[in-house]
Scaffold this motif. Structure first.
Motif, mmCIF file in Angstrom:
data_model
loop_
_atom_site.group_PDB
_atom_site.id
_atom_site.type_symbol
_atom_site.label_atom_id
_atom_site.label_comp_id
_atom_site.label_asym_id
_atom_site.label_seq_id
_atom_site.Cartn_x
_atom_site.Cartn_y
_atom_site.Cartn_z
ATOM 1 N N MET A 1 -1.764 44.251 -25.465
ATOM 2 C CA MET A 1 -2.836 44.130 -24.478
ATOM 3 C C MET A 1 -3.553 45.469 -24.301
ATOM 4 O O MET A 1 -2.941 46.500 -24.155
ATOM 5 N N ASN A 2 -4.865 45.368 -24.336
ATOM 6 C CA ASN A 2 -5.684 46.578 -24.361
ATOM 7 C C ASN A 2 -6.697 46.475 -23.211
ATOM 8 O O ASN A 2 -7.562 45.605 -23.222
ATOM 9 N N LEU A 3 -6.541 47.354 -22.224
ATOM 10 C CA LEU A 3 -7.366 47.240 -21.013
ATOM 11 C C LEU A 3 -8.224 48.480 -20.825
ATOM 12 O O LEU A 3 -7.808 49.597 -21.154
ATOM 13 N N LEU A 4 -9.414 48.285 -20.307
ATOM 14 C CA LEU A 4 -10.303 49.407 -19.995
ATOM 15 C C LEU A 4 -10.373 49.578 -18.487
ATOM 16 O O LEU A 4 -10.672 48.610 -17.766
ATOM 17 N N ILE A 5 -10.115 50.788 -18.039
ATOM 18 C CA ILE A 5 -10.286 51.114 -16.618
ATOM 19 C C ILE A 5 -11.645 51.792 -16.477
ATOM 20 O O ILE A 5 -11.894 52.824 -17.113
ATOM 21 N N PHE A 6 -12.519 51.227 -15.670
ATOM 22 C CA PHE A 6 -13.814 51.872 -15.397
ATOM 23 C C PHE A 6 -13.709 52.638 -14.084
ATOM 24 O O PHE A 6 -13.383 52.064 -13.040
ATOM 25 N N LEU A 7 -13.987 53.932 -14.166
ATOM 26 C CA LEU A 7 -13.980 54.780 -12.972
ATOM 27 C C LEU A 7 -15.386 54.787 -12.378
ATOM 28 O O LEU A 7 -16.340 55.165 -13.066
ATOM 29 N N GLY A 8 -15.508 54.371 -11.125
ATOM 30 C CA GLY A 8 -16.832 54.139 -10.544
ATOM 31 C C GLY A 8 -17.387 55.310 -9.750
ATOM 32 O O GLY A 8 -18.029 55.080 -8.719
ATOM 33 N N THR A 9 -17.168 56.528 -10.193
ATOM 34 C CA THR A 9 -17.775 57.666 -9.490
ATOM 35 C C THR A 9 -18.274 58.699 -10.486
ATOM 36 O O THR A 9 -17.576 59.020 -11.455
ATOM 37 N N GLU A 10 -19.464 59.192 -10.229
ATOM 38 C CA GLU A 10 -19.990 60.297 -11.042
ATOM 39 C C GLU A 10 -20.443 61.420 -10.108
ATOM 40 O O GLU A 10 -21.311 62.221 -10.448
ATOM 41 N N HIS A 17 -17.368 71.298 -3.618
ATOM 42 C CA HIS A 17 -17.408 69.869 -3.298
ATOM 43 C C HIS A 17 -16.013 69.266 -3.479
ATOM 44 O O HIS A 17 -15.274 69.677 -4.385
ATOM 45 N N PRO A 18 -15.683 68.290 -2.653
ATOM 46 C CA PRO A 18 -14.334 67.710 -2.782
ATOM 47 C C PRO A 18 -14.168 66.945 -4.094
ATOM 48 O O PRO A 18 -15.136 66.432 -4.649
ATOM 49 N N ALA A 19 -12.941 66.928 -4.585
ATOM 50 C CA ALA A 19 -12.616 66.210 -5.825
ATOM 51 C C ALA A 19 -12.973 64.736 -5.684
ATOM 52 O O ALA A 19 -12.973 64.192 -4.575
ATOM 53 N N ARG A 20 -13.261 64.111 -6.823
ATOM 54 C CA ARG A 20 -13.580 62.681 -6.782
ATOM 55 C C ARG A 20 -12.304 61.894 -6.474
ATOM 56 O O ARG A 20 -11.367 61.904 -7.262
ATOM 57 N N LEU A 21 -12.314 61.192 -5.368
ATOM 58 C CA LEU A 21 -11.134 60.409 -4.983
ATOM 59 C C LEU A 21 -10.809 59.341 -6.028
ATOM 60 O O LEU A 21 -9.649 58.999 -6.254
ATOM 61 N N GLY A 22 -11.860 58.826 -6.643
ATOM 62 C CA GLY A 22 -11.662 57.743 -7.613
ATOM 63 C C GLY A 22 -10.790 58.146 -8.783
ATOM 64 O O GLY A 22 -10.109 57.300 -9.370
ATOM 65 N N ALA A 23 -10.814 59.444 -9.124
ATOM 66 C CA ALA A 23 -10.032 59.881 -10.285
ATOM 67 C C ALA A 23 -8.547 59.621 -10.041
ATOM 68 O O ALA A 23 -7.826 59.153 -10.922
ATOM 69 N N ALA A 28 -3.691 56.216 -10.727
ATOM 70 C CA ALA A 28 -2.643 55.351 -10.154
ATOM 71 C C ALA A 28 -2.635 53.996 -10.865
ATOM 72 O O ALA A 28 -1.569 53.440 -11.158
ATOM 73 N N CYS A 29 -3.820 53.488 -11.175
ATOM 74 C CA CYS A 29 -3.910 52.230 -11.929
ATOM 75 C C CYS A 29 -3.276 52.408 -13.309
ATOM 76 O O CYS A 29 -2.490 51.566 -13.765
ATOM 77 N N ALA A 30 -3.641 53.525 -13.964
ATOM 78 C CA ALA A 30 -3.114 53.785 -15.306
ATOM 79 C C ALA A 30 -1.586 53.827 -15.281
ATOM 80 O O ALA A 30 -0.919 53.317 -16.187
ATOM 81 N N ARG A 31 -1.027 54.431 -14.246
ATOM 82 C CA ARG A 31 0.436 54.515 -14.140
ATOM 83 C C ARG A 31 1.067 53.128 -14.075
ATOM 84 O O ARG A 31 2.084 52.868 -14.713
ATOM 85 N N ARG A 32 0.465 52.230 -13.294
ATOM 86 C CA ARG A 32 1.044 50.894 -13.153
ATOM 87 C C ARG A 32 0.873 50.093 -14.451
ATOM 88 O O ARG A 32 1.743 49.318 -14.839
ATOM 89 N N LEU A 33 -0.281 50.276 -15.113
ATOM 90 C CA LEU A 33 -0.494 49.566 -16.385
ATOM 91 C C LEU A 33 0.507 50.070 -17.419
ATOM 92 O O LEU A 33 1.088 49.297 -18.181
ATOM 93 N N HIS A 34 0.698 51.401 -17.412
ATOM 94 C CA HIS A 34 1.663 51.996 -18.342
ATOM 95 C C HIS A 34 3.069 51.442 -18.072
ATOM 96 O O HIS A 34 3.800 51.084 -18.993
ATOM 97 N N ALA A 35 3.430 51.377 -16.791
ATOM 98 C CA ALA A 35 4.767 50.877 -16.427
ATOM 99 C C ALA A 35 4.959 49.434 -16.899
ATOM 100 O O ALA A 35 6.081 49.015 -17.214
ATOM 101 N N ALA A 36 3.847 48.695 -16.974
ATOM 102 C CA ALA A 36 3.934 47.298 -17.409
ATOM 103 C C ALA A 36 3.823 47.167 -18.927
ATOM 104 O O ALA A 36 3.856 46.055 -19.465
ATOM 105 N N GLY A 37 3.633 48.307 -19.620
ATOM 106 C CA GLY A 37 3.578 48.274 -21.086
ATOM 107 C C GLY A 37 2.212 47.906 -21.641
ATOM 108 O O GLY A 37 2.101 47.551 -22.817
ATOM 109 N N ALA A 38 1.162 47.994 -20.809
ATOM 110 C CA ALA A 38 -0.181 47.640 -21.298
ATOM 111 C C ALA A 38 -0.896 48.894 -21.804
ATOM 112 O O ALA A 38 -0.855 49.941 -21.160
ATOM 113 N N ASP A 39 -1.551 48.769 -22.954
ATOM 114 C CA ASP A 39 -2.398 49.871 -23.436
ATOM 115 C C ASP A 39 -3.635 49.954 -22.555
ATOM 116 O O ASP A 39 -4.178 48.923 -22.136
#
Ligand SMILES: Cc1cc2nc3c(=O)[nH]c(=O)nc-3n(C[C@H](O)[C@H](O)[C@H](O)COP(=O)(O)O)c2cc1C
Length: 216
Positions: A1-10, A17-23, A28-39
């Motif tokens: 399974m191959n998933l794309l995470i789109f980050l919605g902040t530029e 300026h404060p760091a982008r919270l979205g990053a 965090a999403c990537a960590r959970r996908l990784h834990a589930a074995g998804a690319d």
């Protein structure tokens, strides 16, 4: 399974300026996908040079689109599903995310699922943005699964690397993300199987004539 995470902040996050919270939410999403074995790969709008003035990928003649746009189109085409990470701007989805997605035809996303993940610095977690993301993503063809993730006060939940800050309840946060992502996996696998079986041809996208959308 191959998933794309789109980050919605530029947003410009160069100091002071404060760091982008979205990053951190995307990580965090990537960590959970990784834990589930998804690319998975993350698409950061700051890393994509979009044509100016606006010209979507599908408006270029074959082979004439800028390389970055072509590359991303291919990544979208070959993904099994999408995680859309968005902050809230005026109770709506991120304009940066909408703008990026608007560069690509719905046929690239169609017949695949998406997961909506919103966040905020305040208490509502981007829930109002999530409501209209359903409409947007449905029109794009990547149907959003029913469960969603909303992260209020994301700066108090996640570290910059996407790990949980001390004192947060890991089981509850993991379970919260996994509920949405397990729906995403289910639909992504089902759609991939259907594509592979070729048992029913996917109806074509409306490509040329807008009148194809008219009621009789
Ligand atoms: C024009 C504008 C409108 C905003 N509207 C909202 C809003 O309706 N609700 C909200 O919770 N935050 C709102 N915010 C705050 C952003 O969601 C917040 O800055 C967020 O951290 C942006 O994401 P980022 O840090 O990943 O860039 C708004 C910010 C801007 C610049």
């Amino acid at each position: 399974m191959n998933l794309l995470i789109f980050l919605g902040t530029e947003r410009d996050s160069t100091p002071p300026h404060p760091a982008r919270l979205g990053a951190r939410v995307a990580r965090a999403c990537a960590r959970r996908l990784h834990a589930a074995g998804a690319d998975h790969e993350t698409v950061d709008p700051l890393e994509i040079d979009l044509p100016s003035p606006f010209k979507p990928h599908f408006a270029f003649a074959a082979g004439k689109a800028p390389r970055q746009l072509d590359d991303l189109a291919n990544r979208i085409r070959t993904a099994d599903g999408y995680v859309m990470v968005s902050p809230e701007y005026n109770h709506s989805m991120s304009p940066a995310l909408a703008h990026l997605l608007n560069h690509f035809g719905s046929s690239l996303f169609a017949y695949k699922p998406s997961a909506i993940v919103t966040y905020s610095a305040g208490q509502w977690g981007g829930a109002r943005a999530a409501v209209n993301m359903r409409t947007f993503l449905s029109e794009l063809g990547c149907l959003p699964v029913s469960a969603m993730v909303h992260v209020p006060k994301a700066q108090e939940v996640f570290e910059e690397n996407g790990g949980l800050l001390e004192g947060e309840d890991a089981d509850r946060w993991d379970g919260y993300f996994d509920r949405t992502f397990s729906q995403l996996f289910w639909w992504a696998e089902a759609a991939a199987r259907q594509r592979a079986a070729g048992s029913r041809e996917a109806p074509g996208a409306f490509k040329k004539d807008p009148s194809q959308r008219n009621a009789p």
